[in-house]
Design an enzyme around this catalytic site. Structure first.
Site, PDB file in Angstrom:
ATOM      1  N   CYS A  72       0.842  -1.205   0.000  1.00 45.95           N
ATOM      2  CA  CYS A  72       0.000   0.000   0.000  1.00 45.95           C
ATOM      3  C   CYS A  72       0.879   1.258   0.000  1.00 45.95           C
ATOM      4  CB  CYS A  72      -0.895   0.003   1.234  1.00 45.95           C
ATOM      5  SG  CYS A  72      -1.819   1.530   1.388  1.00 45.95           S
ATOM      6  N   CYS A  81      -3.366   0.575   8.957  1.00 45.33           N
ATOM      7  CA  CYS A  81      -2.895  -0.811   8.880  1.00 45.33           C
ATOM      8  C   CYS A  81      -1.552  -0.924   9.609  1.00 45.33           C
ATOM      9  CB  CYS A  81      -2.750  -1.234   7.430  1.00 45.33           C
ATOM     10  SG  CYS A  81      -4.334  -1.515   6.647  1.00 45.33           S
ATOM     11  N   CYS A 159      -8.134   2.161  -1.049  1.00 40.92           N
ATOM     12  CA  CYS A 159      -7.640   1.545   0.182  1.00 40.92           C
ATOM     13  C   CYS A 159      -7.667   0.051  -0.064  1.00 40.92           C
ATOM     14  CB  CYS A 159      -8.547   1.921   1.349  1.00 40.92           C
ATOM     15  SG  CYS A 159      -8.256   0.899   2.803  1.00 40.92           S
ATOM     16  N   GLN A 283     -21.428  -6.152  10.659  1.00 45.01           N
ATOM     17  CA  GLN A 283     -20.013  -6.533  10.748  1.00 45.01           C
ATOM     18  C   GLN A 283     -19.333  -6.274   9.417  1.00 45.01           C
ATOM     19  OE1 GLN A 283     -18.564  -7.527  13.502  1.00 45.01           O
ATOM     20  NE2 GLN A 283     -20.192  -8.271  14.819  1.00 45.01           N
ATOM     21  N   TYR A 312     -27.053  -6.034  22.657  1.00 45.26           N
ATOM     22  CA  TYR A 312     -26.301  -5.288  21.627  1.00 45.26           C
ATOM     23  C   TYR A 312     -26.450  -6.043  20.296  1.00 45.26           C
ATOM     24  CZ  TYR A 312     -24.031  -3.885  26.020  1.00 45.26           C
ATOM     25  OH  TYR A 312     -23.773  -3.490  27.306  1.00 45.26           O
ATOM     26  N   GLU A 333     -31.162  -3.563  21.614  1.00 46.10           N
ATOM     27  CA  GLU A 333     -30.271  -2.708  20.820  1.00 46.10           C
ATOM     28  C   GLU A 333     -30.720  -1.250  20.963  1.00 46.10           C
ATOM     29  OE1 GLU A 333     -27.594  -2.764  18.495  1.00 46.10           O
ATOM     30  OE2 GLU A 333     -28.138  -0.670  18.180  1.00 46.10           O
ATOM     31  N   CYS A 408     -14.838  -6.713  20.595  1.00 46.43           N
ATOM     32  CA  CYS A 408     -13.842  -6.210  19.653  1.00 46.43           C
ATOM     33  C   CYS A 408     -12.756  -5.439  20.398  1.00 46.43           C
ATOM     34  CB  CYS A 408     -14.495  -5.340  18.579  1.00 46.43           C
ATOM     35  SG  CYS A 408     -15.448  -3.987  19.265  1.00 46.43           S
TER      36      CYS A 408
HETATM   37  N1  SAH Z   1     -24.324  -8.232  17.422  1.00 45.42           N
HETATM   38  C1  SAH Z   1     -24.442  -7.295  16.332  1.00 45.42           C
HETATM   39  C2  SAH Z   1     -23.992  -5.864  16.664  1.00 45.42           C
HETATM   40  C3  SAH Z   1     -22.713  -5.706  17.429  1.00 45.42           C
HETATM   41  S1  SAH Z   1     -22.031  -4.053  17.452  1.00 45.42           S
HETATM   42  C4  SAH Z   1     -23.725  -7.813  15.092  1.00 45.42           C
HETATM   43  O1  SAH Z   1     -22.955  -8.766  15.171  1.00 45.42           O
HETATM   44  O2  SAH Z   1     -23.945  -7.235  14.012  1.00 45.42           O
HETATM   45  C5  SAH Z   1     -22.618  -3.388  18.926  1.00 45.42           C
HETATM   46  C6  SAH Z   1     -24.058  -2.913  18.871  1.00 45.42           C
HETATM   47  O3  SAH Z   1     -24.366  -2.375  20.155  1.00 45.42           O
HETATM   48  C7  SAH Z   1     -24.327  -1.792  17.859  1.00 45.42           C
HETATM   49  O4  SAH Z   1     -25.417  -2.156  17.042  1.00 45.42           O
HETATM   50  C8  SAH Z   1     -24.697  -0.589  18.751  1.00 45.42           C
HETATM   51  O5  SAH Z   1     -25.669   0.258  18.161  1.00 45.42           O
HETATM   52  C9  SAH Z   1     -25.241  -1.259  19.994  1.00 45.42           C
HETATM   53  N2  SAH Z   1     -25.159  -0.491  21.251  1.00 45.42           N
HETATM   54  C10 SAH Z   1     -24.203   0.380  21.630  1.00 45.42           C
HETATM   55  N3  SAH Z   1     -24.435   0.829  22.873  1.00 45.42           N
HETATM   56  C11 SAH Z   1     -25.564   0.220  23.314  1.00 45.42           C
HETATM   57  C12 SAH Z   1     -26.302   0.274  24.520  1.00 45.42           C
HETATM   58  N4  SAH Z   1     -25.926   1.046  25.538  1.00 45.42           N
HETATM   59  N5  SAH Z   1     -27.402  -0.487  24.641  1.00 45.42           N
HETATM   60  C13 SAH Z   1     -27.806  -1.293  23.624  1.00 45.42           C
HETATM   61  N6  SAH Z   1     -27.142  -1.372  22.434  1.00 45.42           N
HETATM   62  C14 SAH Z   1     -26.039  -0.628  22.274  1.00 45.42           C
END
Ligand code: SAH
Length: 453
Positions: A72, A81, A159, A283, A312, A333, A408
């Site tokens: 890159c 990266c 990128c 994701q 979440y 969520e 993550c």
């Molecule tokens: N499990 C899902 C999303 C994971 S990312 C997947 O694999 O696609 C984390 C998620 O948490 C995001 O969608 C974000 O909007 C949500 N989030 C962040 N803070 C939060 C909170 N305080 N309460 C509920 N959800 C929340």
């Protein structure tokens, strides 16, 4: 004593969680970006803190055996990266070390990474890209990426982590701006029009969504922009104007206006179809996400009598995957658009045993448990800052037999494992998943079991 601007020789021993090479000078820890374990380098100190310093590499006298050529051209300026100069197998070892180190230092558990799920594709894996637009010091409009640790924009139109079509999108938006005299937003004066380009592609459907974030609802000559963008690919199914008049550097404002197409894209994951809105989290590495979800479900192992609580949950991807095995799934969520997508996705995939709630987990999860919900399995997948004590405490009170924690950020994962370990759970297995090759980021899945008391 280490002094700023002085030059020293150093042996790089490891890589820190933020992707910098780490070595010692007279017993003092020094971080050196873009070096690799095994490098013998001469470095210049750029910043000295109480217990560590930062340096830049001037010359690599003896290169590490883990090094490789970088393809890159933006590698040095970008910083995104931070591991691209290191062979992929060693990147996986480094990430394993980052997770294990967090577990050892923060979590107070004996559990260590048992398995690392590496990626088959190290490049072009990102399904989402965000390119800031601004003005150079000479007044010209630029689009690219923020220079490492700054808000200066370095011009770029490809990128290696994103899709090839992004370059044409950037060029098209810049030509439109030039032709119709549309200004770039300036973060300092908070004036100007176009702020960012946001692109998303469904890796299995091929569908493309383009979002233009602007400081106005009225984009000049918007049909000229949409026509030009549509001519890039017939896979473009949505072009959206995101109205962002906020003075913050949040990527997207609250309001979306569909300029072309359906306003969403569809993609397939683990055999189910998902509709994704601009604000919804999805994701970013499709191939690795399928591995992640399969492993998460293997750890969760819901039976047909189990209720699963997916906290979440985003657009319900893990929830709907778990719903095929469990009796019932409850998703929580905070983003309303994501919950709308989740409900629609459940319906379109014919899944009838799922319910979704839109609220902050720290308020909703305690309420669900007080209301008498008794989840058998809890899955949680919080953002980088991790979960919080109210949510974790409510989970512990509900006493599910298993908790599957998808994370993550190894540091906040380790902090939350510590809390759960003090509240009746034991971390039994942890698996690393490389969702972000060439960067220092790493995803993990941890299985926590209820202790017999
Ligand atoms: N499990 C899902 C999303 C994971 S990312 C997947 O694999 O696609 C984390 C998620 O948490 C995001 O969608 C974000 O909007 C949500 N989030 C962040 N803070 C939060 C909170 N305080 N309460 C509920 N959800 C929340």
């Amino acid at each position: 004593m280490i002094n700023k601007n002085e030059i020293y020789n150093i042996s790089i021993e490891s890589v820190s969680s933020d992707g910098n090479g780490v070595g010692k000078i007279d017993g003092f820890t020094v971080f050196v970006p873009q070096t690799a374990p095994g490098d013998e380098a001469s470095v210049q100190i750029v910043k000295v803190q109480k217990s560590y310093a930062y340096a830049k590499a001037l010359e690599i006298a003896v290169p590490s055996k883990h090094r490789r050529a970088v393809s890159c051209p933006y590698f040095e300026k970008c910083g995104g990266c931070s591991l691209m100069h290191i062979k992929y197998d060693e990147q996986l070892e480094i990430k394993k070390g980052i997770i294990n180190n967090a577990l050892l230092r923060i979590a107070g558990t004996d559990c260590r990474v048992g398995e690392m799920l590496g990626a088959d594709n190290e490049y072009r894996y990102r399904n989402k890209m965000i390119f800031p637009i601004g003005q150079n010091s000479d007044g010209s409009t630029v689009c690219g990426f923020y220079r490492s640790r700054s808000h200066d924009i370095v011009p770029m139109n490809d990128c290696l982590l994103g899709s090839e079509f992004n370059g044409a999108v950037i060029d098209t938006v810049l030509s439109y701006m030039k032709k119709y005299n549309v200004s770039a937003y300036d973060e300092k004066t908070q004036r100007g029009t176009i702020r960012r380009i946001f692109t998303r592609v469904g890796k299995s459907s091929g569908e493309i969504m383009l979002v233009i974030s602007a400081n106005t609802e009225k984009l000049p000559k918007k049909e000229c922009l949409t026509d030009a963008l549509c001519s890039i690919s017939d896979k473009i199914v949505s072009i959206i104007l995101n109205v962002n008049t906020k003075k913050t550097n949040l990527v997207l404002g609250d309001k979306n206006k569909v300029l072309f197409g359906k306003g969403t894209i569809t993609d397939e994951l683990c055999g189910a179809e998902y509709e994704i809105s601009p604000h919804s989290f999805f994701q970013i590495n499709h191939a690795q996400t399928e591995k992640l979800y399969k492993k998460a479900l293997e750890y969760a192992a819901p039976s047909e009598n189990d209720t699963v609580l997916d906290i979440y949950c985003g657009i319900g991807t893990i929830s709907l995957f778990a719903a095929r095995k469990a009796k019932r799934v409850i998703g929580v969520e905070i983003v309303p658009e994501a919950i709308c997508d989740a409900k629609k996705n459940a319906e379109e995939n014919g899944i009838e045993n799922s319910e979704f709630f839109c609220a902050d987990a720290e308020r909703l999860v305690p309420w669900l448990i007080e209301r008498g919900e008794k989840p058998d399995v809890v899955i949680l997948d919080p953002p980088r800052k991790g979960s919080d004590e109210k949510t974790l405490n409510a989970i512990a009170c509900a006493a599910p037999k298993r908790i599957v924690y998808v994370s993550c950020n190894p540091a906040t994962l380790a902090r939350d494992i510590k809390f759960l370990s003090e509240n009746g759970y034991c971390a039994e297995k942890i698996c690393g998943v490389d969702m972000f090759p060439n960067t220092n980021h790493v995803e993990t899945i941890t299985l926590l079991q209820k202790r017999n008391t």
